[in-house]
Design an enzyme around this catalytic site. Structure first.
Site: not given
Length: 291
Positions: A182-184, A187
């Site tokens: 879920g980091c993309t 961001s």
């Protein structure tokens, strides 16, 4: 001075390192120095240790080149104790010990990039509310030093495990680590709502333990218009005792968001984050609702 037992294995770097830091008070002094504690009275207040023991440990660490002793007052002469480059080299050791404690002492031994809301780890993170972020600089994605606290009324500092421009760059088994994915999305959600944060007086900055070149490649691929900061040296992680997990041979920050004011005070802690888009909304609401 208390008698010290010197370990005789001259060729074992573990034994030689323990000769310097193999005492629990010693590592706690290093921990607090990383948090921005520098003066004798501050160390004593934080640790609750006797003056005699603290004097011995500080003398040992100065002699070992872990701390430097710098005068800050002339009459009477008083000194501050600050980490040297050799001392900052111990930060990964502290983070590894904390990670082990969170996983095996406070936790169930499972690798995870998140935590239960009722966990002692979550309680430690939420205890940051009202504390101040010590002054430090982290390299941005271009390698330029930058303060994680911006000169705007608020800073939204979101910590993430890792984001890469290429799928093959992720560590093996990444998708199977709870909370790592879920980091993309996170961001890009901050990117898409950046104008709303700016209108509310907040600067958005992301931080991970990735190298600046990895962050730069990701930021360019996703057209991010806010800074990404590299805590590869674990300075911020150690200073705030942020929760980590280890993947791909690297200590990674667990996903959390801090809302800071211009005075470096933590005004809001969002952790754990189980719904990424809701976490971004909560951060925006916290900025809008702050006095």
């Amino acid at each position: 001075m208390a008698q010290r037992t010197h370990l005789g294995d001259a060729d074992c770097s573990i034994a030689q390192a323990l000769d310097v830091v193999g005492d629990w008070w010693t590592l706690l002094v290093v921990r607090d120095a990383a948090r921005g504690v520098h003066r004798f009275e501050e160390f004593q207040r934080e640790l609750g240790v006797s003056r005699k023991v603290l004097t011995e440990r500080l003398k040992l660490l100065v002699e070992a080149g872990v701390l430097t002793r710098e005068p800050y007052q002339e009459r009477p002469v008083r000194h501050e104790y600050r980490l040297t480059p050799r001392g900052r080299g111990l930060l990964p050791v502290l983070v590894a010990l904390q990670d082990w404690g969170d996983t095996w002492v406070l936790g169930e031994g499972e690798m995870t990039a998140t935590a239960e809301e009722s966990s002692r780890e979550a309680a430690r993170v939420h205890a940051l509310l009202g504390t101040r972020v010590p002054e430090l600089l982290l390299p941005d994605r271009f390698g330029e030093p930058r303060d994680p606290v911006a000169d705007t009324p608020f800073t939204v500092l979101y910590c993430f495990p890792g984001a890469y421009a290429r799928a093959e760059s992720y560590p093996p088994g990444w998708a199977g680590i709870p909370g790592a994915k879920g980091c993309t999305l996170e961001s890009c959600t901050f990117r898409d709502q950046l104008a709303e944060f700016t209108a509310a007086g907040a600067t958005v900055q992301g931080v991970s333990t990735q190298r600046p070149d990895e962050q730069r490649e990701f930021a360019e691929a996703e057209r991010l218009r806010f800074p990404l900061l590299s805590d590869a040296g674990l300075a911020l992680t150690s200073a705030l005792r942020l929760p980590t997990f280890r993947a791909g041979g690297v200590s990674r920050l667990k996903r959390l968001t801090l809302v800071l004011d211009r005075d470096r005070t933590v005004r809001e802690v969002i952790y754990p984050i189980t719904d990424i888009e809701a976490g971004v909304r909560t951060a925006l609401e916290a900025v809008r609702g702050a006095p």
